[in-house]
Design a protein around this motif. Structure first.
Motif, short mmCIF file in Angstrom:
data_model
loop_
_atom_site.label_atom_id
_atom_site.label_comp_id
_atom_site.label_asym_id
_atom_site.label_seq_id
_atom_site.Cartn_x
_atom_site.Cartn_y
_atom_site.Cartn_z
N ILE A 265 27.81 48.01 1.61
CA ILE A 265 27.83 46.58 1.34
C ILE A 265 26.41 46.05 1.31
O ILE A 265 25.60 46.36 2.19
CB ILE A 265 28.66 45.84 2.41
CG1 ILE A 265 30.12 46.27 2.30
CG2 ILE A 265 28.51 44.34 2.29
CD1 ILE A 265 31.03 45.65 3.30
N GLY A 266 26.12 45.25 0.30
CA GLY A 266 24.82 44.58 0.20
C GLY A 266 24.98 43.10 0.47
O GLY A 266 25.98 42.50 0.09
N ILE A 267 24.00 42.51 1.16
CA ILE A 267 24.03 41.09 1.45
C ILE A 267 22.74 40.46 0.96
O ILE A 267 21.65 40.87 1.34
CB ILE A 267 24.20 40.82 2.96
CG1 ILE A 267 25.47 41.49 3.48
CG2 ILE A 267 24.21 39.32 3.25
CD1 ILE A 267 25.64 41.39 4.99
N ASP A 268 22.88 39.47 0.08
CA ASP A 268 21.75 38.71 -0.44
C ASP A 268 21.72 37.38 0.31
O ASP A 268 22.70 36.62 0.27
CB ASP A 268 21.90 38.49 -1.94
CG ASP A 268 20.70 37.79 -2.54
OD1 ASP A 268 19.59 37.97 -2.02
OD2 ASP A 268 20.86 37.07 -3.54
N VAL A 269 20.62 37.10 0.99
CA VAL A 269 20.51 35.90 1.82
C VAL A 269 19.73 34.82 1.09
O VAL A 269 18.60 35.05 0.66
CB VAL A 269 19.82 36.24 3.16
CG1 VAL A 269 19.68 35.00 4.03
CG2 VAL A 269 20.57 37.34 3.89
N VAL B 67 27.74 38.62 -0.80
CA VAL B 67 28.06 39.95 -0.30
C VAL B 67 28.75 40.71 -1.42
O VAL B 67 29.60 40.17 -2.13
CB VAL B 67 28.98 39.86 0.93
CG1 VAL B 67 29.22 41.24 1.52
CG2 VAL B 67 28.39 38.93 1.98
N ALA B 68 28.40 41.99 -1.58
CA ALA B 68 29.03 42.83 -2.59
C ALA B 68 29.33 44.21 -2.01
O ALA B 68 28.53 44.75 -1.25
CB ALA B 68 28.12 42.97 -3.81
N VAL B 69 30.48 44.75 -2.36
CA VAL B 69 30.88 46.10 -1.97
C VAL B 69 30.59 47.01 -3.15
O VAL B 69 31.15 46.83 -4.23
CB VAL B 69 32.37 46.17 -1.58
CG1 VAL B 69 32.75 47.58 -1.17
CG2 VAL B 69 32.69 45.17 -0.49
N PHE B 70 29.72 47.99 -2.94
CA PHE B 70 29.31 48.88 -4.02
C PHE B 70 30.50 49.64 -4.63
O PHE B 70 30.66 49.68 -5.84
CB PHE B 70 28.27 49.87 -3.50
CG PHE B 70 27.85 50.90 -4.51
CD1 PHE B 70 27.00 50.56 -5.55
CD2 PHE B 70 28.31 52.20 -4.42
CE1 PHE B 70 26.62 51.51 -6.49
CE2 PHE B 70 27.94 53.15 -5.36
CZ PHE B 70 27.09 52.80 -6.39
#
Length: 60
Positions: A9-13, A20-23
């Motif tokens: 999971i990537g989180i862009d703040v 939030v995105a799940v690869f």
């Protein structure tokens, strides 16, 4: 035994929100960047099997 899939999971703040995105599944979510939004993010993350990573562990 049932194998469980780990989700990356990537989180862009940003100032106002957290994207939030799940690869693996391409699932996406957005939460407000405030106390309530963080609580919702934590609940959302707990509902997914996630892997904790810092930055880029893989060298290009």
């Amino acid at each position: 035994m049932v194998a469980q899939t780990v989700q990356d999971i990537g989180i862009d703040v940003a100032k106002g929100w957290l994207d939030v995105a799940v690869f693996q599944t391409q699932e996406q979510a957005r939460f407000d960047n405030d106390k309530d939004g963080w609580a919702k993010l934590v609940r959302w993350l707990r509902s997914h099997r996630t892997r904790h990573r810092h930055g880029a562990e893989r060298r290009l």
